[in-house]
Design a protein around this motif. Structure first.
Motif, short mmCIF file in Angstrom:
data_model
loop_
_atom_site.label_atom_id
_atom_site.label_comp_id
_atom_site.label_asym_id
_atom_site.label_seq_id
_atom_site.Cartn_x
_atom_site.Cartn_y
_atom_site.Cartn_z
N ALA A 1 -1.46 19.89 -48.24
CA ALA A 1 -1.53 19.32 -46.89
C ALA A 1 -2.41 20.14 -45.96
O ALA A 1 -2.43 19.89 -44.75
N SER A 2 -3.17 21.10 -46.50
CA SER A 2 -3.95 22.00 -45.64
C SER A 2 -5.14 21.30 -44.98
O SER A 2 -5.61 21.75 -43.94
N ARG A 3 -5.64 20.24 -45.57
CA ARG A 3 -6.76 19.51 -44.97
C ARG A 3 -6.22 18.51 -43.94
O ARG A 3 -5.41 17.65 -44.29
N PRO A 4 -6.65 18.60 -42.68
CA PRO A 4 -6.12 17.70 -41.63
C PRO A 4 -6.39 16.23 -41.96
O PRO A 4 -7.45 15.87 -42.47
N THR A 5 -5.40 15.41 -41.66
CA THR A 5 -5.50 13.96 -41.85
C THR A 5 -5.08 13.28 -40.55
O THR A 5 -4.15 13.74 -39.88
N ARG A 6 -5.77 12.20 -40.21
CA ARG A 6 -5.44 11.46 -38.98
C ARG A 6 -5.24 9.98 -39.29
O ARG A 6 -5.83 9.44 -40.22
N THR A 7 -4.39 9.37 -38.45
CA THR A 7 -4.24 7.92 -38.50
C THR A 7 -3.97 7.42 -37.09
O THR A 7 -3.40 8.15 -36.27
N THR A 8 -4.41 6.20 -36.80
CA THR A 8 -4.19 5.59 -35.49
C THR A 8 -3.37 4.33 -35.68
O THR A 8 -3.66 3.52 -36.58
N LEU A 9 -2.34 4.17 -34.86
CA LEU A 9 -1.44 3.03 -35.00
C LEU A 9 -0.82 2.67 -33.66
O LEU A 9 -0.96 3.40 -32.69
N SER A 10 -0.15 1.54 -33.64
CA SER A 10 0.58 1.10 -32.45
C SER A 10 2.01 1.60 -32.55
O SER A 10 2.74 1.24 -33.48
N LEU A 11 2.43 2.45 -31.61
CA LEU A 11 3.76 3.05 -31.63
C LEU A 11 4.21 3.29 -30.19
O LEU A 11 3.78 4.27 -29.56
N PRO A 12 5.06 2.44 -29.61
CA PRO A 12 5.59 1.23 -30.25
C PRO A 12 4.60 0.08 -30.17
O PRO A 12 3.75 0.04 -29.29
N ALA A 13 4.75 -0.85 -31.09
CA ALA A 13 3.98 -2.08 -31.05
C ALA A 13 4.68 -3.06 -30.10
O ALA A 13 5.84 -2.83 -29.71
N PRO A 14 4.02 -4.13 -29.68
CA PRO A 14 4.70 -5.14 -28.87
C PRO A 14 5.95 -5.65 -29.60
O PRO A 14 5.89 -6.03 -30.76
N GLY B 1 1.55 -6.76 -14.49
CA GLY B 1 2.05 -6.83 -15.85
C GLY B 1 2.94 -5.65 -16.18
O GLY B 1 3.41 -4.93 -15.30
N HIS B 2 3.20 -5.45 -17.46
CA HIS B 2 4.11 -4.40 -17.94
C HIS B 2 3.44 -3.64 -19.07
O HIS B 2 2.59 -4.18 -19.80
N LEU B 3 3.84 -2.38 -19.23
CA LEU B 3 3.39 -1.63 -20.40
C LEU B 3 3.91 -2.33 -21.64
O LEU B 3 5.12 -2.50 -21.81
N ALA B 4 3.01 -2.76 -22.51
CA ALA B 4 3.40 -3.59 -23.64
C ALA B 4 3.39 -2.84 -24.96
O ALA B 4 4.20 -3.12 -25.84
N CYS B 5 2.45 -1.93 -25.13
CA CYS B 5 2.37 -1.21 -26.40
C CYS B 5 1.58 0.07 -26.18
O CYS B 5 0.97 0.27 -25.13
N ARG B 6 1.60 0.93 -27.17
CA ARG B 6 0.90 2.21 -27.08
C ARG B 6 0.14 2.46 -28.37
O ARG B 6 0.68 2.28 -29.46
N GLU B 7 -1.10 2.84 -28.23
CA GLU B 7 -1.91 3.22 -29.39
C GLU B 7 -1.95 4.74 -29.46
O GLU B 7 -2.31 5.41 -28.50
#
Length: 253
Positions: A193-206, A176-182
């Motif tokens: 903005a001193s308190r750390p914030t996180r988010t998880t996403l698909s970048l790039p998405a399919p 197969g092929h690399l399709a997307c990245r989380e």
């Protein structure tokens, strides 16, 4: 483009894009970002006059340019000869509103300063800039109401965005092929903005762009895990395919 860099360094040579310098008080003080990135910003978007640094992901850097440029803002990237126009387009950047000054030569600080006078967003790496030059450019962005996006550590930065985890998917059962990245992105800065914030996403998405985390992006969701710029971690079928042990490591370059 040394000639272009030299001309931009000349006082008065830079025109004004989208009337930024003419009427800064009359412009919207926030530039939009993708919905899945907005939670990283205490202000909900890119605040004019701020400096934002990006660590560990060129895709994240380009993703920040997508919403502003498609909305009519102008952006410029200085001193980044390897920045790909096709990659930018696939992440949603309106490349007809993206100026590239790949080789500014010795005039890098002057070129960036001139572009901050006329562009809504300016991207530049920290390399070759002293702390004093970096602080002056941040002050210039603050005065002109532009957004300065930097690659790497930057003194007195308002917000730092770091890619702290990256998993590729799509290889499947040995093919197969690399399709997307989380990716997981962490934001931390000064003041609100001193308190750390996180988010998880698909970048790039399919298919390109950004998307919320998908339940799967191929037969094997995480066959390859990014460890560092020189090494990736292989698991399952991907490791077997390349002759490595399960959860082995593969050096790049």
């Amino acid at each position: 483009m040394p000639a272009l860099g030299a001309s931009l360094a000349t006082p008065g040579a830079m025109g004004v894009a989208s009337d930024l310098a003419a009427v800064p008080s009359g412009r919207v003080r926030m530039l939009p970002v993708h919905t899945d990135l907005s939670g990283l910003f205490p202000w909900g978007g890119l605040r004019r006059g701020s400096t934002v640094s990006v660590h560990g992901s060129t895709s994240l850097l380009l993703a920040l340019l997508a919403e502003p440029t498609t909305g009519g803002s102008w952006a410029a990237a200085v001193g980044m000869p390897d920045l790909g126009v096709l990659a930018a387009a696939e992440l949603g950047v309106a490349v007809d509103r993206l100026a590239l000054v790949r080789h500014p030569g010795a005039d890098l600080p002057a070129v960036v300063a001139a572009l901050l006078d006329g562009m809504d967003l300016v991207v530049t790496p920290r390399a070759r800039l002293t702390d004093a030059q970096a602080r002056r450019l941040s002050a210039r962005a603050r005065h002109r109401g532009a957004v300065l996006l930097t690659v790497g550590a930057w003194p007195g930065v308002d917000l730092e965005l770091s890619c702290v985890r990256s998993d590729w998917g799509g290889i499947g059962a040995g093919h197969g092929h690399l399709a997307c990245r989380e990716v997981t992105v962490q934001a931390r800065g000064r003041g609100v903005a001193s308190r750390p914030t996180r988010t998880t996403l698909s970048l790039p998405a399919p298919g390109g762009g950004i998307a919320p985390v998908l339940p799967a992006c191929g037969p094997d969701r995480r066959p390859i895990r990014w460890v560092s710029r020189e090494r990736v971690e292989l698991s399952g079928a991907a490791a077997n395919l390349l002759g490595a042990k399960d959860f082995g490591h593969l050096r790049i370059g």
